[in-house]
Enzyme design. Structure first.
Site, mmCIF file in Angstrom:
data_model
loop_
_atom_site.group_PDB
_atom_site.id
_atom_site.type_symbol
_atom_site.label_atom_id
_atom_site.label_comp_id
_atom_site.label_asym_id
_atom_site.label_seq_id
_atom_site.Cartn_x
_atom_site.Cartn_y
_atom_site.Cartn_z
ATOM 1 N N LYS A 93 12.744 14.572 6.838
ATOM 2 C CA LYS A 93 12.381 15.994 6.828
ATOM 3 C C LYS A 93 12.514 16.635 8.196
ATOM 4 O O LYS A 93 12.823 17.817 8.312
ATOM 5 C CB LYS A 93 10.960 16.186 6.290
ATOM 6 C CG LYS A 93 10.893 15.954 4.790
ATOM 7 C CD LYS A 93 9.647 16.543 4.178
ATOM 8 C CE LYS A 93 9.688 16.387 2.663
ATOM 9 N NZ LYS A 93 8.425 16.678 2.001
ATOM 10 N N LYS B 238 18.386 11.709 -3.872
ATOM 11 C CA LYS B 238 17.380 12.011 -4.901
ATOM 12 C C LYS B 238 17.369 13.512 -5.202
ATOM 13 O O LYS B 238 17.728 14.327 -4.346
ATOM 14 C CB LYS B 238 16.002 11.496 -4.491
ATOM 15 C CG LYS B 238 15.315 12.303 -3.465
ATOM 16 C CD LYS B 238 13.870 11.883 -3.251
ATOM 17 C CE LYS B 238 13.326 12.838 -2.207
ATOM 18 N NZ LYS B 238 12.014 12.680 -1.762
ATOM 19 N N LYS C 173 13.706 19.482 -3.966
ATOM 20 C CA LYS C 173 13.474 20.928 -3.969
ATOM 21 C C LYS C 173 14.342 21.613 -2.929
ATOM 22 O O LYS C 173 14.631 22.798 -3.045
ATOM 23 C CB LYS C 173 12.004 21.213 -3.631
ATOM 24 C CG LYS C 173 11.014 20.738 -4.677
ATOM 25 C CD LYS C 173 9.582 20.846 -4.137
ATOM 26 C CE LYS C 173 8.574 20.268 -5.113
ATOM 27 N NZ LYS C 173 7.293 19.932 -4.469
HETATM 28 P P1 TYM Z 1 6.213 16.219 -3.771
HETATM 29 O O1 TYM Z 1 5.597 17.562 -3.905
HETATM 30 O O2 TYM Z 1 7.429 16.062 -2.938
HETATM 31 O O3 TYM Z 1 6.561 15.640 -5.206
HETATM 32 C C1 TYM Z 1 5.608 15.657 -6.259
HETATM 33 C C2 TYM Z 1 5.750 14.401 -7.095
HETATM 34 O O4 TYM Z 1 7.082 14.334 -7.636
HETATM 35 C C3 TYM Z 1 7.660 13.071 -7.320
HETATM 36 N N1 TYM Z 1 9.105 13.255 -7.118
HETATM 37 C C4 TYM Z 1 10.041 12.584 -7.779
HETATM 38 N N2 TYM Z 1 9.966 11.633 -8.723
HETATM 39 C C5 TYM Z 1 11.131 11.152 -9.226
HETATM 40 N N3 TYM Z 1 12.353 11.575 -8.810
HETATM 41 C C6 TYM Z 1 12.474 12.524 -7.858
HETATM 42 N N4 TYM Z 1 13.669 12.944 -7.470
HETATM 43 C C7 TYM Z 1 11.287 13.070 -7.299
HETATM 44 N N5 TYM Z 1 11.036 14.018 -6.341
HETATM 45 C C8 TYM Z 1 9.698 14.104 -6.245
HETATM 46 C C9 TYM Z 1 6.962 12.630 -6.042
HETATM 47 O O5 TYM Z 1 7.042 11.241 -5.862
HETATM 48 C C10 TYM Z 1 5.549 13.105 -6.300
HETATM 49 O O6 TYM Z 1 4.846 12.172 -7.092
HETATM 50 N N6 TYM Z 1 3.293 13.836 -0.505
HETATM 51 C C11 TYM Z 1 3.416 14.233 -1.893
HETATM 52 C C12 TYM Z 1 2.274 15.106 -2.375
HETATM 53 C C13 TYM Z 1 0.918 14.557 -2.124
HETATM 54 C C14 TYM Z 1 0.275 13.517 -2.828
HETATM 55 C C15 TYM Z 1 -1.002 13.397 -2.251
HETATM 56 C C16 TYM Z 1 0.675 12.700 -3.888
HETATM 57 C C17 TYM Z 1 0.051 14.998 -1.176
HETATM 58 N N7 TYM Z 1 -1.096 14.308 -1.269
HETATM 59 C C18 TYM Z 1 -1.908 12.436 -2.709
HETATM 60 C C19 TYM Z 1 -0.246 11.738 -4.347
HETATM 61 C C20 TYM Z 1 -1.510 11.623 -3.760
HETATM 62 C C21 TYM Z 1 4.694 15.033 -2.049
HETATM 63 O O7 TYM Z 1 5.220 15.576 -1.127
HETATM 64 O O8 TYM Z 1 5.118 15.150 -3.323
#
Ligand code: TYM
Length: 357
Positions: free
Chosen positions: A115, A217, A220
């Site tokens: 990032k 992957k 967004k």
């Molecule tokens: P974020 O917002 O990037 O993504 C949200 C969730 O979607 C999953 N994900 C995917 N799964 C499969 N294939 C993909 N291409 C893909 N892109 C995203 C992510 O693994 C996630 O589960 N750091 C985290 C948010 C967070 C969090 C937490 C999660 C903050 N605090 C505490 C669990 C527990 C994040 O940026 O997810």
């Protein structure tokens, strides 16, 4: 001594472009967990601002993720849905964890490297400290299970490292205060305050790939709109994106082995399997030998059938922002009620004065 109560926590960033990877890798897996655990689903707005967010769009995006949770089948009355910034304990515990986590641990985080890109000096301090806040999200509720996509695995390992170091650093104090809970670390039975959280990562869509490049992957932030299906796409757009998805020229294999070295084919089969609640092998049994000219329309139909009703319900909910805001406020009150006494314990353990005032 009682065992720490089992609890699920997960979060999604409100950064727009909520996509099929977020749905299949995360949200869809949250739904059945509601029957088994007390669940907390968070819209992690504090994480979102580690990169610049337009204030008006941020508010819309917070409501969009909330709407996606509810439209997908999460019950905000039985469980908790809220946005992170309304519960101050997340920020407070994140600071305490910044003093537990080591620079070397954070330096190893691959997501920060990706990032921050080439110019690391220009990345926010928040982006670097992001995993401490994530550990705080989870451990402010002493959550035991965290369902996420595969890309979050390293962050969850760090969460365990932070919990373990805290438990070790303060072990005698935790015991003296009678705040320890029995837990198993490796083969050892130890006492600790924070649980060592279990990641729940799995299913055919733990890592959904870009529709334009099977080695990246779905994300967004990909500049190409064709790389992802977003939860607000209408039927025509979903069908178009699947039609234009990159593939190779061969027919689909009948066995899993035949997907090796064919990342784009594997991705589409995985998406089909996840949408249909089947495994990849059974999808290949049905479509083995078929050309993409046959498979893609079947996938598009399935995607429209599955995502369409969720999108419709999201739109309905988003048209009533006051209702969404009320759900978030109620969820935040209930979340705070759990996190507050935990933070008081933590401050007492550390040795601050006035922790329980
Ligand atoms: P974020 O917002 O990037 O993504 C949200 C969730 O979607 C999953 N994900 C995917 N799964 C499969 N294939 C993909 N291409 C893909 N892109 C995203 C992510 O693994 C996630 O589960 N750091 C985290 C948010 C967070 C969090 C937490 C999660 C903050 N605090 C505490 C669990 C527990 C994040 O940026 O997810």
């Amino acid at each position: 001594m009682t065992k720490i109560q089992e609890r699920v926590f997960s979060g999604i960033q409100p950064t727009g472009n909520l996509h099929l990877g977020n749905y299949l890798g995360a949200i869809k897996n949250f739904v059945p967990l509601q029957d088994q655990y007390d669940c907390i689903f968070c819209v992690v707005d504090l994480h979102a601002i580690t990169n610049w967010q337009d204030p008006v769009e941020l508010a819309d995006n917070i409501r969009e993720v909330t709407a996606a949770y509810i439209a997908s089948g999460i019950d905000p009355k039985k469980h908790i849905v809220f946005n992170q910034s309304q519960v101050v304990q997340h920020s407070e515990l994140a600071w305490l964890f910044n003093c537990v986590a080591r620079m070397g641990w954070l330096n190893r985080m691959t997501q920060f490297k990706e990032k921050a890109g080439k110019d690391r000096e220009k990345a926010s301090v928040g982006l670097f400290a992001y995993p401490s806040l994530m550990a705080a999200d989870i451990l402010a509720y002493r959550a035991t299970h965290v369902p996420v996509g595969e890309d979050q695995k390293q962050h969850l390992e760090l969460t365990r490292d932070i919990a373990q170091k805290f438990n070790n650093d303060f072990s005698s104090r935790i015991e003296a205060l009678g705040l320890g809970e029995p837990m198993t670390v490796g083969d050892e039975q130890v006492q600790g305050y924070f649980p060592l959280t279990e990641p729940l990562i799995g299913g055919p869509a733990a890592r959904v790939m870009s529709l334009r490049d099977g080695s990246k992957k779905m994300s967004k932030s990909d500049p190409s709109d064709l790389s992802r299906i977003v939860m607000t796409d209408d039927s025509d757009l979903i069908a178009k994106k699947i039609r234009k998805a990159k593939t190779d020229a061969d027919a689909l294999p009948s066995e899993l082995d035949g997907l090796q070295g064919r990342p784009e084919a594997e991705n589409l089969v995985s998406i089909f399997a996840a949408l249909a609640d089947r495994d990849k092998a059974s999808v290949l049994q049905e479509f083995g030998g078929a050309q993409f000219g046959t498979f893609k329309p079947a996938l598009a139909e399935l995607a429209v059938e599955t995502i369409g009703p969720i999108t419709g319900e999201m739109r309905r909910l988003q048209a009533e922002p006051a209702e969404i805001d009320a759900i978030l406020a109620d969820g935040a009150d209930r979340a705070r009620a759990i996190a507050e006494p935990i933070l008081a314990d933590v401050k007492e353990i550390i040795g601050f004065i006035g922790a329980r005032r």
